[in-house]
Design a protein around this motif. Structure first.
Motif, PDB file in Angstrom:
ATOM      1  N   VAL A 264      -1.649  -3.333  -0.105  1.00  0.00           N
ATOM      2  CA  VAL A 264      -0.772  -3.011   1.040  1.00  0.00           C
ATOM      3  C   VAL A 264      -1.418  -1.901   1.866  1.00  0.00           C
ATOM      4  O   VAL A 264      -1.445  -1.959   3.108  1.00  0.00           O
ATOM      5  CB  VAL A 264       0.630  -2.560   0.539  1.00  0.00           C
ATOM      6  N   TYR A 265      -1.940  -0.894   1.170  1.00  0.00           N
ATOM      7  CA  TYR A 265      -2.603   0.200   1.870  1.00  0.00           C
ATOM      8  C   TYR A 265      -3.814  -0.309   2.662  1.00  0.00           C
ATOM      9  O   TYR A 265      -4.024   0.057   3.820  1.00  0.00           O
ATOM     10  CB  TYR A 265      -3.063   1.278   0.881  1.00  0.00           C
ATOM     11  N   LYS A 266      -4.602  -1.168   2.004  1.00  0.00           N
ATOM     12  CA  LYS A 266      -5.815  -1.679   2.680  1.00  0.00           C
ATOM     13  C   LYS A 266      -5.420  -2.459   3.934  1.00  0.00           C
ATOM     14  O   LYS A 266      -6.036  -2.304   4.996  1.00  0.00           O
ATOM     15  CB  LYS A 266      -6.610  -2.578   1.732  1.00  0.00           C
ATOM     16  N   ASP A 267      -4.374  -3.305   3.824  1.00  0.00           N
ATOM     17  CA  ASP A 267      -3.931  -4.083   4.984  1.00  0.00           C
ATOM     18  C   ASP A 267      -3.472  -3.166   6.115  1.00  0.00           C
ATOM     19  O   ASP A 267      -3.748  -3.409   7.292  1.00  0.00           O
ATOM     20  CB  ASP A 267      -2.772  -5.017   4.589  1.00  0.00           C
ATOM     21  N   SER A 268      -2.748  -2.100   5.728  1.00  0.00           N
ATOM     22  CA  SER A 268      -2.237  -1.203   6.769  1.00  0.00           C
ATOM     23  C   SER A 268      -3.392  -0.471   7.461  1.00  0.00           C
ATOM     24  O   SER A 268      -3.312  -0.138   8.650  1.00  0.00           O
ATOM     25  CB  SER A 268      -1.222  -0.216   6.192  1.00  0.00           C
ATOM     26  N   ILE A 269      -4.483  -0.225   6.729  1.00  0.00           N
ATOM     27  CA  ILE A 269      -5.650   0.427   7.348  1.00  0.00           C
ATOM     28  C   ILE A 269      -6.331  -0.559   8.304  1.00  0.00           C
ATOM     29  O   ILE A 269      -6.679  -0.215   9.451  1.00  0.00           O
ATOM     30  CB  ILE A 269      -6.645   0.899   6.270  1.00  0.00           C
ATOM     31  N   MET A 270      -6.500  -1.790   7.833  1.00  0.00           N
ATOM     32  CA  MET A 270      -7.181  -2.805   8.656  1.00  0.00           C
ATOM     33  C   MET A 270      -6.433  -3.048   9.964  1.00  0.00           C
ATOM     34  O   MET A 270      -7.033  -3.415  10.979  1.00  0.00           O
ATOM     35  CB  MET A 270      -7.315  -4.126   7.871  1.00  0.00           C
ATOM     36  N   ALA A 271      -5.099  -2.833   9.940  1.00  0.00           N
ATOM     37  CA  ALA A 271      -4.302  -3.066  11.145  1.00  0.00           C
ATOM     38  C   ALA A 271      -4.685  -2.133  12.285  1.00  0.00           C
ATOM     39  O   ALA A 271      -4.379  -2.405  13.459  1.00  0.00           O
ATOM     40  CB  ALA A 271      -2.817  -2.885  10.796  1.00  0.00           C
ATOM     41  N   PHE A 272      -5.365  -1.037  11.973  1.00  0.00           N
ATOM     42  CA  PHE A 272      -5.777  -0.088  13.018  1.00  0.00           C
ATOM     43  C   PHE A 272      -7.033  -0.571  13.758  1.00  0.00           C
ATOM     44  O   PHE A 272      -7.360  -0.022  14.801  1.00  0.00           O
ATOM     45  CB  PHE A 272      -6.063   1.290  12.397  1.00  0.00           C
TER      46      PHE A 272
ATOM     47  N   SER B 216     -11.888   3.781   0.545  1.00  0.00           N
ATOM     48  CA  SER B 216     -11.830   5.238   0.423  1.00  0.00           C
ATOM     49  C   SER B 216     -10.569   5.815   1.075  1.00  0.00           C
ATOM     50  O   SER B 216      -9.942   6.736   0.534  1.00  0.00           O
ATOM     51  CB  SER B 216     -13.082   5.842   1.051  1.00  0.00           C
ATOM     52  N   VAL B 217     -10.199   5.249   2.253  1.00  0.00           N
ATOM     53  CA  VAL B 217      -8.956   5.714   2.899  1.00  0.00           C
ATOM     54  C   VAL B 217      -7.762   5.356   2.009  1.00  0.00           C
ATOM     55  O   VAL B 217      -6.853   6.176   1.795  1.00  0.00           O
ATOM     56  CB  VAL B 217      -8.784   5.093   4.306  1.00  0.00           C
ATOM     57  N   ALA B 218      -7.787   4.118   1.484  1.00  0.00           N
ATOM     58  CA  ALA B 218      -6.662   3.684   0.630  1.00  0.00           C
ATOM     59  C   ALA B 218      -6.542   4.574  -0.601  1.00  0.00           C
ATOM     60  O   ALA B 218      -5.433   4.996  -0.976  1.00  0.00           O
ATOM     61  CB  ALA B 218      -6.864   2.227   0.207  1.00  0.00           C
ATOM     62  N   VAL B 219      -7.688   4.881  -1.206  1.00  0.00           N
ATOM     63  CA  VAL B 219      -7.666   5.753  -2.397  1.00  0.00           C
ATOM     64  C   VAL B 219      -7.129   7.135  -2.024  1.00  0.00           C
ATOM     65  O   VAL B 219      -6.302   7.719  -2.736  1.00  0.00           O
ATOM     66  CB  VAL B 219      -9.090   5.878  -3.011  1.00  0.00           C
ATOM     67  N   GLY B 220      -7.570   7.655  -0.879  1.00  0.00           N
ATOM     68  CA  GLY B 220      -7.110   8.973  -0.426  1.00  0.00           C
ATOM     69  C   GLY B 220      -5.607   8.989  -0.219  1.00  0.00           C
ATOM     70  O   GLY B 220      -4.914   9.942  -0.627  1.00  0.00           O
ATOM     71  N   GLN B 221      -5.102   7.912   0.419  1.00  0.00           N
ATOM     72  CA  GLN B 221      -3.658   7.848   0.668  1.00  0.00           C
ATOM     73  C   GLN B 221      -2.899   7.771  -0.657  1.00  0.00           C
ATOM     74  O   GLN B 221      -1.874   8.424  -0.851  1.00  0.00           O
ATOM     75  CB  GLN B 221      -3.343   6.629   1.533  1.00  0.00           C
ATOM     76  N   LEU B 222      -3.471   6.963  -1.537  1.00  0.00           N
ATOM     77  CA  LEU B 222      -2.819   6.737  -2.829  1.00  0.00           C
ATOM     78  C   LEU B 222      -2.742   8.028  -3.653  1.00  0.00           C
ATOM     79  O   LEU B 222      -1.659   8.424  -4.117  1.00  0.00           O
ATOM     80  CB  LEU B 222      -3.659   5.679  -3.548  1.00  0.00           C
ATOM     81  N   ILE B 223      -3.860   8.713  -3.801  1.00  0.00           N
ATOM     82  CA  ILE B 223      -3.816   9.895  -4.685  1.00  0.00           C
ATOM     83  C   ILE B 223      -3.063  11.058  -4.021  1.00  0.00           C
ATOM     84  O   ILE B 223      -2.385  11.819  -4.708  1.00  0.00           O
ATOM     85  CB  ILE B 223      -5.223  10.328  -5.187  1.00  0.00           C
ATOM     86  N   SER B 224      -3.120  11.142  -2.688  1.00  0.00           N
ATOM     87  CA  SER B 224      -2.351  12.225  -2.048  1.00  0.00           C
ATOM     88  C   SER B 224      -0.853  11.970  -2.212  1.00  0.00           C
ATOM     89  O   SER B 224      -0.067  12.912  -2.390  1.00  0.00           O
ATOM     90  CB  SER B 224      -2.727  12.365  -0.572  1.00  0.00           C
TER      91      SER B 224
END
Lengths: 299, 302
Positions: free
Chosen positions: A43-51, A65-73
């Motif tokens: 879900v995170y990856k899809d939301s990033i790709m939408a940009f 990397s963005v997805a991992v950052g969002q996830l761990i934060s």
């Protein structure tokens, strides 16, 4: 001061003697990590790709990397507060076992006593959350994320600051509780709501403008944003270096709450630190004052 | 002897319930003071107010010349409390418990360790210092509770049902230590108990009922006023006893009569020439029953 240290040592020992409490508190962020990775990674990856509009390509490593950052934060910002509520049970346990009355008949200063509970809870919360952070960083490393040493250190310092906030909030709320049942109920309420109101479960930018304004009044929001900055910013720097248009990078900053606005004004990272530290200070003062004011215990 | 505790018109209510109702009494320094009453009579509430752990509604409490409203820290330094049930941290060792509690009285380092060793010798638990409190027997735990209360050498030791449920050996040890301290340190002992034989040894007794004093005095005064002596006659026939015109009951080989005074006993025995008899003073149990209309049950039956 020796009395404060002695009471703090007692409180920490009591926490770590309760193995069940320690492991339950520790396992909560780890379960969150597993759940996030299993269910929300894509879900995170899809939301990033939408940009990214058609025609602009981005490497899989950057997206991951963005997805991992969002996830761990998200996990860490929620955990610092929920773990603090789990760890901060001793104050209530002492009321239940009668130890609070035993302490109340001594001439110990209420300010020392309240601070000893605060420091002990902070230490135990920090140990658990630092452990969770190290696991998250190991996961980020395994996913080949752009989180480097500097970001890791900043994330660890964020965890320490947010643990202070979580401990302060839980200390004030738990002061008014007198049974394990009440503590469990409050803990459940906090766990289920804090992630939303701090922007950890869903980016604040996806909320309605009114809700965004309300949420911007809560200090936890700035904690989540601070962690987002430290977990994602290095990846965004790589994006810019790879020639991704600044508008897209800026849109990601807004979309994932790296940029946060207080009634239309952007709050920088320095401002976030200031909000968090001042709030912690204020809450600790309030906590000590209510302890000193409501000094008689009722049996 | 000076009054070490002076309570005047003390009142405490919980909503519509008056737990302590305009209570006044004094305790002399160095005496064993028994504070009796059924559960809910207001004993623990009074104790918690005396320790400054509970706010009162009105009245004044002076402990060793210090008012709890203005000098609560001084009062707390003068008082040691043994609560009804153990309030130590069960998952910590005895030593950890005594060290953390001692620190609350600003006792630290060598001074604290010496004092812990002192009370451990006094109450015979030096071998238990490294043991976890939760794993101790009831009697062992009670000794640690008393040690905790004595750590800071209080002038007043408050014992809230200290021996309930204890084996006779531990009860005897506790009373031996407490009596010795009372004599050697002139320590005042403020006792609540369900065991009337313990109250019978007190210097002064107050019986509380519904938050008010129902009776007070020395055990002798109370027994004289509220309990009847019993005279047991042996080697007499039923007709002789019936002839006395006093209610009696058959008791094994003898007859038990309730008499109102030693003088009456003397008259009965001399005038009738009874030469095998036994006179027993009334008991504190009888006093309590007569004053409150209720029995004070010890141990599990309370």
């Amino acid at each position: 001061m020796t009395t404060l240290l002695s009471m703090t040592r007692r409180n920490i020992k009591l926490f770590f003697h309760d193995k069940g409490l320690f492991f339950t508190s520790l396992i909560t962020p780890l379960i969150l990590l597993v759940l996030y990775v299993s269910f929300l990674g894509n879900v995170y990856k899809d939301s990033i790709m939408a940009f990214f509009p058609e025609g602009i390509t981005v490497s899989e490593r950057i997206v991951d990397s963005v997805a991992v950052g969002q996830l761990i934060s998200s996990i860490l910002s929620v955990s610092c507060v929920t773990v603090a509520f789990c760890s901060n049970m001793l104050m209530v346990q002492d009321k239940v076992t009668g130890a609070a009355l035993d302490i109340a008949v001594t001439p110990v200063k209420r300010a020392y006593l309240s601070l000893s509970y605060y420091i002990a809870t902070y230490v135990s919360t920090s140990i658990i959350c630092i452990t969770a952070t190290l696991v998250c960083l190991a996961y980020a490393n395994a996913m080949n994320s752009y989180i480097g040493f500097r970001e890791a250190v900043l994330l660890l310092s964020d965890v320490l600051i947010l643990a202070m906030l979580g401990t302060a909030v839980s200390s004030i709320i738990n002061f008014f509780l007198s049974s394990q049942g009440q503590i469990s109920a409050v803990g459940s309420m906090v766990s289920s709501t804090y992630g939303f109101v701090s922007g950890a479960y869903m980016p604040i930018s996806q909320f309605s403008p009114v809700l965004q304004k309300i949420i911007s009044l809560l200090p936890g929001t700035y904690g989540t944003s601070l962690m987002r900055n430290h977990a994602i910013a290095s990846t965004l720097d790589v994006m810019e270096a790879e020639g991704i248009p600044t508008e897209i990078v800026e849109a990601i900053r807004d979309g994932f709450d790296l940029n946060i606005y207080f009634f239309g004004n952007r709050v920088g990272v320095g401002g976030m630190y200031a909000v968090l530290l001042l709030t912690v200070l204020l809450l600790i003062v309030i906590y000590v004052v209510i302890n000193c004011t409501c000094k008689k215990v009722r049996k | 002897m000076k009054n070490i505790i002076e309570i005047q018109n003390l009142t405490k209510t919980y909503g519509s319930l008056t737990a302590v109702d305009n209570l006044s009494f004094k305790v002399k320094e160095g005496e064993l003071f028994a504070f009796l009453g059924v559960n809910g009579a207001g004993k623990s509430t009074t104790i918690n107010i005396m320790c400054s752990a509970l706010a009162k509604d009105s009245g004044s409490v002076i402990i060793n010349g210090n008012n709890i409203d203005t000098d609560s820290d001084k009062v707390k330094n003068d008082i040691g409390v043994v609560f009804q049930s153990s309030v130590l941290d069960k998952s910590l060792t005895v030593l950890d418990n005594l060290q953390s509690r001692g620190a609350l009285y600003s006792l630290h380092g060598k001074e604290l360790r010496q004092r812990i060793d002192e009370v451990a010798r006094l109450l015979d638990f030096s071998d238990l210092l490294k043991r976890t409190v939760g794993k101790l027997s009831g009697g062992q735990r009670r000794r640690i509770d008393v040690a905790r209360a004595l750590l800071h050498k209080p002038k007043i030791l408050i014992l809230d049902e200290p021996t309930t449920g204890l084996d006779p050996q531990t009860r005897s040890l506790l009373w031996k230590v407490i009596s010795n301290l009372q004599k050697s340190e002139n320590m005042t002992v403020f006792l609540t108990t369900h065991y009337m034989e313990e109250a019978a040894d007190a210097d002064y007794v107050v019986i509380l009922d519904g938050g008010k004093i129902s009776a007070d005095g020395t055990p002798y005064e109370l027994k004289t006023k509220w309990a009847r002596d019993t005279l047991t006659l042996y080697g007499v026939d039923t007709e002789s006893v019936e002839g006395l015109g006093i209610p009696f009951e058959r008791l094994g080989d003898g007859y038990k009569l309730y008499v109102s005074s030693p003088h009456e006993t003397k008259t009965i025995v001399i005038e009738n020439g009874f030469d095998d008899f036994e006179l027993a003073k009334g008991k504190m149990d009888d006093v309590f029953l007569a004053v409150t209309g209720r029995e004070l049950l010890g141990g599990d039956g309370k």
